[in-house]
Design a protein around this motif. Structure first.
Motif, short mmCIF file in Angstrom:
data_model
loop_
_atom_site.label_atom_id
_atom_site.label_comp_id
_atom_site.label_asym_id
_atom_site.label_seq_id
_atom_site.Cartn_x
_atom_site.Cartn_y
_atom_site.Cartn_z
N ASP A 1 52.82 17.34 37.85
CA ASP A 1 51.86 16.23 37.90
C ASP A 1 50.43 16.75 37.80
OD1 ASP A 1 53.82 14.28 38.06
OD2 ASP A 1 53.61 13.98 40.21
N GLU A 2 50.16 17.84 38.49
CA GLU A 2 48.81 18.41 38.46
C GLU A 2 48.43 18.81 37.03
OE1 GLU A 2 46.14 21.65 40.88
OE2 GLU A 2 48.27 22.08 40.63
N GLN A 3 49.33 19.46 36.32
CA GLN A 3 49.05 19.86 34.94
C GLN A 3 48.88 18.63 34.05
OE1 GLN A 3 52.55 22.41 34.68
NE2 GLN A 3 51.21 24.12 34.11
N LEU A 4 49.69 17.61 34.25
CA LEU A 4 49.61 16.40 33.44
C LEU A 4 48.30 15.63 33.67
CD1 LEU A 4 53.31 15.29 33.79
CD2 LEU A 4 52.19 15.93 31.65
N VAL B 1 40.17 19.65 27.92
CA VAL B 1 39.35 19.84 26.72
C VAL B 1 37.97 19.24 26.98
CG1 VAL B 1 39.26 19.58 24.21
CG2 VAL B 1 41.47 19.64 25.34
N PRO B 2 37.18 19.88 27.86
CA PRO B 2 35.86 19.34 28.18
C PRO B 2 35.01 19.20 26.92
CG PRO B 2 36.45 21.16 29.63
CD PRO B 2 37.48 21.11 28.55
N PRO B 3 34.14 18.21 26.85
CA PRO B 3 33.80 17.29 27.92
C PRO B 3 34.70 16.06 27.99
CG PRO B 3 32.34 16.90 26.09
CD PRO B 3 33.26 18.05 25.69
N SER B 4 35.72 16.00 27.15
CA SER B 4 36.61 14.85 27.14
C SER B 4 37.32 14.70 28.48
CB SER B 4 37.66 15.02 26.04
OG SER B 4 38.63 14.00 26.13
N GLY B 5 37.56 13.47 28.87
CA GLY B 5 38.31 13.17 30.09
C GLY B 5 39.79 12.94 29.81
N ILE B 6 40.24 13.23 28.60
CA ILE B 6 41.64 12.97 28.23
C ILE B 6 42.57 13.95 28.93
CG2 ILE B 6 43.30 13.05 26.33
CD1 ILE B 6 41.19 11.87 24.53
N SER B 7 43.64 13.40 29.49
CA SER B 7 44.73 14.20 30.07
C SER B 7 46.03 13.69 29.46
CB SER B 7 44.76 14.04 31.59
OG SER B 7 45.13 12.71 31.94
N LEU B 8 47.08 14.49 29.58
CA LEU B 8 48.38 14.03 29.08
C LEU B 8 48.84 12.79 29.85
CD1 LEU B 8 50.11 17.48 28.53
CD2 LEU B 8 49.42 15.84 26.76
N LEU B 9 48.63 12.77 31.16
CA LEU B 9 49.02 11.60 31.94
C LEU B 9 48.23 10.38 31.51
CD1 LEU B 9 51.02 10.90 34.18
CD2 LEU B 9 49.17 11.26 35.82
N GLY B 10 46.95 10.57 31.24
CA GLY B 10 46.13 9.47 30.75
C GLY B 10 46.60 8.95 29.40
N TRP C 1 53.57 11.47 37.09
CA TRP C 1 54.36 11.38 35.85
C TRP C 1 55.45 10.33 36.02
CZ3 TRP C 1 54.88 11.76 30.94
CH2 TRP C 1 56.14 11.86 30.35
N SER C 2 56.11 10.34 37.14
CA SER C 2 57.21 9.40 37.36
C SER C 2 56.74 7.96 37.20
CB SER C 2 57.82 9.62 38.75
OG SER C 2 58.84 8.68 38.98
N ASP C 3 55.65 7.62 37.83
CA ASP C 3 55.12 6.25 37.73
C ASP C 3 54.66 5.92 36.32
OD1 ASP C 3 55.62 5.90 40.44
OD2 ASP C 3 53.52 6.18 41.04
N HIS D 1 41.59 7.17 33.33
CA HIS D 1 40.98 7.65 34.58
C HIS D 1 42.04 7.86 35.65
CE1 HIS D 1 37.05 5.63 33.07
NE2 HIS D 1 37.26 6.80 32.51
N VAL D 2 42.76 8.96 35.53
CA VAL D 2 43.83 9.25 36.49
C VAL D 2 43.26 9.90 37.75
CG1 VAL D 2 45.58 9.46 34.69
CG2 VAL D 2 44.37 11.50 35.43
#
Length: 169
Positions: free
Chosen positions: A39-42, A47-56, A99-101, A92-93
Motif C-alpha cells: 500500500d505504501e508503494q502504491l 515522479v515529482p512534481p506530479s502528485g500521481i500515484s498508482l493508487l491514485g 489497494w484493497s479498497d 489525492h490519496v
C-alpha cells in the motif's frame, strides 16, 4: 511485477469485440502495473512534481468507469466515489487509502460497466449526457475509455519504474 500475462486482443475480431478486447487489455495492464506492491508503494508519488500515484490512478479509473458507463451511458444518477468535495480527490490519496479498497471500488465499476454494455450496439446513444450536454454513442465511449486507460497506463509505467525499476508493456 509479479503477474506477467494479459489477455491479448484479437487481431481479426469485429469492431465490438475488438474494442472490448482492447479495453480489457488496458484494464489488465493497469492491474499489472500495481501487482506485488505494498500500500505504501502504491501511494508513492514518485515522479515529482506530479502528485500521481498508482493508487491514485486506480481510483481515477474507478471514477472514469463510473462516470462514462453508469452516469453517461446508462443515465444512472450516481455520485462520485472520491471527488465530491475535491475535484481531484481520486488522485489525492492518504495514508488510510488501501489497494484493497481502491481495487474493490474499481473492479465493482468495471463489473457494472460490463453489465451495462452487454448485448448493446455500438450505435446505441447514451441515456445521459456530460456536463456540456453532449450525447455520445457506445462506440465513442468505448474508444474514449481505451484512450483514457492507454494514457494513464503510460503514467503508470513511469511511476512503477521509479518505485522498483520494473518495466514492461
Amino acid at each position: 511485477m509479479t503477474r506477467t500475462e494479459r489477455t491479448e486482443p484479437s487481431t481479426t475480431a469485429g469492431e465490438q469485440a475488438m474494442l472490448t478486447g482492447w479495453l480489457e487489455f488496458h484494464r489488465e495492464t493497469l492491474e499489472l502495473k500495481c501487482a506485488g506492491l505494498t500500500d505504501e508503494q502504491l501511494r508513492e508519488r514518485s515522479v515529482p512534481p506530479s502528485g500521481i500515484s498508482l493508487l491514485g490512478l486506480v481510483r481515477h479509473m474507478a471514477e472514469v468507469e463510473r462516470g462514462w458507463f453508469r452516469d453517461v451511458f446508462a443515465g444512472e444518477d450516481v455520485r462520485t466515489l472520491y471527488c465530491e468535495e475535491d475535484r481531484d480527490g481520486d488522485f489525492h490519496v492518504t495514508d488510510q487509502d488501501t489497494w484493497s479498497d481502491a481495487r474493490t471500488a474499481w473492479q465493482t465499476e468495471i463489473a457494472r460497466a460490463r453489465e451495462l454494455v452487454a448485448g448493446r450496439s455500438l450505435d446505441d446513444v447514451a441515456a445521459g449526457t456530460t456536463r456540456s450536454g453532449r450525447a455520445f454513442n457506445l462506440r465513442w465511449i468505448m474508444t474514449h475509455m481505451i484512450e483514457e486507460y492507454a494514457r494513464h497506463n503510460g503514467h503508470a509505467d513511469l511511476v512503477r519504474e521509479r518505485i522498483d525499476g520494473a518495466t514492461g508493456e
